[in-house]
Write a protein that holds these residues in place. Structure first.
Motif, mmCIF file in Angstrom:
data_model
loop_
_atom_site.group_PDB
_atom_site.id
_atom_site.type_symbol
_atom_site.label_atom_id
_atom_site.label_comp_id
_atom_site.label_asym_id
_atom_site.label_seq_id
_atom_site.Cartn_x
_atom_site.Cartn_y
_atom_site.Cartn_z
ATOM 1 N N GLY A 121 0.685 -1.517 -0.246
ATOM 2 C CA GLY A 121 -0.123 0.188 -0.361
ATOM 3 C C GLY A 121 1.233 1.160 -0.090
ATOM 4 N N ALA A 122 2.202 1.031 1.177
ATOM 5 C CA ALA A 122 2.667 2.560 0.893
ATOM 6 C C ALA A 122 3.625 2.503 -0.575
ATOM 7 C CB ALA A 122 4.130 1.982 1.434
ATOM 8 N N HIS A 123 3.569 1.947 -0.727
ATOM 9 C CA HIS A 123 4.471 1.678 -2.149
ATOM 10 C C HIS A 123 3.403 2.170 -3.483
ATOM 11 C CE1 HIS A 123 6.123 0.611 -6.406
ATOM 12 N NE2 HIS A 123 6.960 0.601 -6.279
ATOM 13 N N ARG A 124 2.403 1.431 -3.382
ATOM 14 C CA ARG A 124 1.267 2.307 -4.338
ATOM 15 C C ARG A 124 1.515 3.790 -4.429
ATOM 16 N NH1 ARG A 124 -1.237 -2.800 -2.834
ATOM 17 N NH2 ARG A 124 -2.016 -4.271 -4.503
ATOM 18 N N LEU A 125 1.606 4.333 -2.903
ATOM 19 C CA LEU A 125 1.850 5.610 -2.673
ATOM 20 C C LEU A 125 2.124 6.171 -3.651
ATOM 21 C CD1 LEU A 125 -0.025 6.108 0.695
ATOM 22 C CD2 LEU A 125 -1.447 6.613 -1.866
ATOM 23 N N VAL A 126 3.840 5.633 -3.222
ATOM 24 C CA VAL A 126 4.702 5.974 -4.198
ATOM 25 C C VAL A 126 4.488 6.200 -5.713
ATOM 26 C CG1 VAL A 126 7.152 5.667 -4.528
ATOM 27 C CG2 VAL A 126 6.090 5.532 -2.203
ATOM 28 N N SER A 127 3.816 4.948 -5.986
ATOM 29 C CA SER A 127 3.809 5.241 -7.436
ATOM 30 C C SER A 127 2.537 6.191 -8.076
ATOM 31 C CB SER A 127 3.399 3.763 -7.852
ATOM 32 O OG SER A 127 4.008 2.328 -7.799
ATOM 33 N N ALA A 128 2.054 6.785 -6.735
ATOM 34 C CA ALA A 128 0.974 7.834 -7.623
ATOM 35 C C ALA A 128 1.471 8.697 -7.233
ATOM 36 C CB ALA A 128 -0.272 7.287 -6.818
ATOM 37 N N PHE A 129 2.329 9.143 -6.665
ATOM 38 C CA PHE A 129 2.996 10.819 -6.740
ATOM 39 C C PHE A 129 4.150 11.215 -6.516
ATOM 40 C CE2 PHE A 129 -1.300 10.280 -3.483
ATOM 41 C CZ PHE A 129 -1.511 11.215 -4.025
ATOM 42 N N ALA A 130 5.445 10.008 -6.117
ATOM 43 C CA ALA A 130 6.581 10.751 -6.020
ATOM 44 C C ALA A 130 7.289 11.347 -7.797
ATOM 45 C CB ALA A 130 7.613 9.028 -5.801
ATOM 46 N N ARG A 131 6.453 10.371 -8.236
ATOM 47 C CA ARG A 131 7.272 10.753 -9.802
ATOM 48 C C ARG A 131 7.146 12.121 -10.262
ATOM 49 N NH1 ARG A 131 6.156 5.290 -12.680
ATOM 50 N NH2 ARG A 131 5.302 4.842 -11.180
ATOM 51 N N SER A 132 5.853 12.568 -9.666
ATOM 52 C CA SER A 132 5.290 13.798 -10.609
ATOM 53 C C SER A 132 6.197 15.108 -9.596
ATOM 54 C CB SER A 132 3.946 14.723 -10.015
ATOM 55 O OG SER A 132 3.318 13.641 -9.051
ATOM 56 N N MET A 133 6.399 14.503 -7.729
ATOM 57 C CA MET A 133 7.195 15.579 -7.420
ATOM 58 C C MET A 133 9.009 16.028 -7.435
ATOM 59 S SD MET A 133 6.553 13.642 -4.033
ATOM 60 C CE MET A 133 4.781 14.687 -2.808
ATOM 61 N N VAL A 134 9.592 13.727 -8.294
ATOM 62 C CA VAL A 134 11.178 14.442 -8.842
ATOM 63 C C VAL A 134 10.292 15.364 -9.987
ATOM 64 C CG1 VAL A 134 12.218 12.875 -10.146
ATOM 65 C CG2 VAL A 134 11.478 12.274 -8.024
ATOM 66 N N ALA A 135 9.876 15.555 -10.461
ATOM 67 C CA ALA A 135 10.056 16.412 -11.901
ATOM 68 C C ALA A 135 9.451 17.755 -10.912
ATOM 69 C CB ALA A 135 8.770 16.916 -12.576
ATOM 70 N N ARG A 136 8.639 18.591 -10.573
ATOM 71 C CA ARG A 136 9.234 19.100 -10.108
ATOM 72 C C ARG A 136 10.202 19.306 -8.527
ATOM 73 N NH1 ARG A 136 3.968 17.680 -8.532
ATOM 74 N NH2 ARG A 136 4.420 17.697 -6.315
ATOM 75 N N LYS A 137 10.882 18.492 -8.678
ATOM 76 C CA LYS A 137 11.630 18.994 -7.629
ATOM 77 C C LYS A 137 12.422 19.305 -6.547
ATOM 78 C CE LYS A 137 15.418 19.515 -11.462
ATOM 79 N NZ LYS A 137 16.228 20.762 -12.618
ATOM 80 N N ARG A 138 10.818 18.746 -5.828
ATOM 81 C CA ARG A 138 10.185 18.739 -4.662
ATOM 82 C C ARG A 138 9.713 17.959 -4.300
ATOM 83 N NH1 ARG A 138 8.166 23.875 -7.015
ATOM 84 N NH2 ARG A 138 6.335 23.001 -6.580
ATOM 85 N N GLY A 139 9.177 18.416 -2.640
ATOM 86 C CA GLY A 139 7.624 17.193 -1.880
ATOM 87 C C GLY A 139 8.738 16.061 -0.772
#
Length: 259
Positions: A121-139
């Motif tokens: 479940g924690a990884h599903r959240l990572v999959s849903a949100f982390a890539r856009s954070m990396v693209a914005r360079k913060r989070g």
């Protein structure tokens, strides 16, 4: 010249397991700190009640049903949260439950269910949100762990395994995310008064506590309040950019001894 741009003024946050306990307290603390919050849990009616309370106090909140054990539910929640609040800057992974079973006695499907909720479940959240954070360079990605990683407890085998997995995943992410501007942090509570385990019968509860005493993990009767853990999460999220609180363990202070 500062090494990092400051946090943006608007930092929408997602909190899972927000219907009670640590999740509810964390959502409240982040809302009080000025974060628009998206609240997710299976008991969406409880999230709606909390969202209404936050809005009545002048905050911004959105509630949506979420089952972190279901990939489609996580995807639908993520899309709805971003539609309602905009790009998500903070994700707090805190959904979970707890069964009191010995490892050699628990059914493998029940064991898997615990791992699905806490780790996958924690990884599903990572999959849903982390890539856009990396693209914005913060989070900020904050994983609620447990001190069972440092000191395992009996009758909690699946939970112990899953939380070890969560911390292992988070530590690997800290390495992988280095230089991206995205912080992955672990908040590791000790014993906390929440709804987890409160459905155990008296006999099971007694056996569990006897084991905790036997193995030296119940030194005193005080438990943390959910707000204590929420305060640690708020501290992690609120740390200025350029400062990473990678791991915080929160333990209940013992009662004062009589002089």
């Amino acid at each position: 010249m500062p090494r990092f741009d400051p946090h943006p003024e608007r930092r929408p946050a997602v909190v899972t397991g927000a219907s009670s306990g640590i999740g509810e307290a964390t959502a409240t603390a982040l809302a009080m700190a000025g974060h628009p919050v998206a609240l997710g849990a299976r008991r969406v009616e409880k999230c709606e009640e909390l969202a209404a309370t936050i809005r009545a106090g002048g905050g911004e909140a959105f509630a949506h049903r979420l089952d972190v054990g279901d990939s489609d539910s996580v995807k639908a929640f993520a899309a709805a949260a971003e539609d309602a609040l905009g790009p998500i800057e903070v994700v707090v992974s805190g959904a979970g439950d707890l069964a009191a079973e010995r490892i050699h006695e628990v059914d493998s499907e029940a064991f898997l269910a615990q791992v699905q909720v806490h780790l996958v479940g924690a990884h599903r959240l990572v999959s849903a949100f982390a890539r856009s954070m990396v693209a914005r360079k913060r989070g900020d990605l904050v994983f609620i762990s447990s001190d069972v990683v440092r000191v395992p407890r009996t009758r909690m085998g699946a939970y112990v395994a899953a939380k070890n997995g969560v911390e292992g995943m988070a530590r690997a992410m800290q390495m992988e995310l280095e230089g991206t501007g995205v912080r992955a942090s672990i908040v590791r509570p000790g014993p906390t008064t929440t709804g987890m385990g409160m459905g155990w019968d008296a006999e099971t509860t007694g056996e569990v506590l006897e084991d905790w005493v036997k193995w030296g993990v119940a030194r005193h009767p005080y438990f943390l309040r959910p707000s204590d853990v929420a305060g640690a999460v708020a501290m992690v999220v609120g740390a200025p950019r350029g400062c990473h609180l990678s791991l915080i363990e929160v333990q209940p202070e013992a009662p004062l001894e009589e002089s």
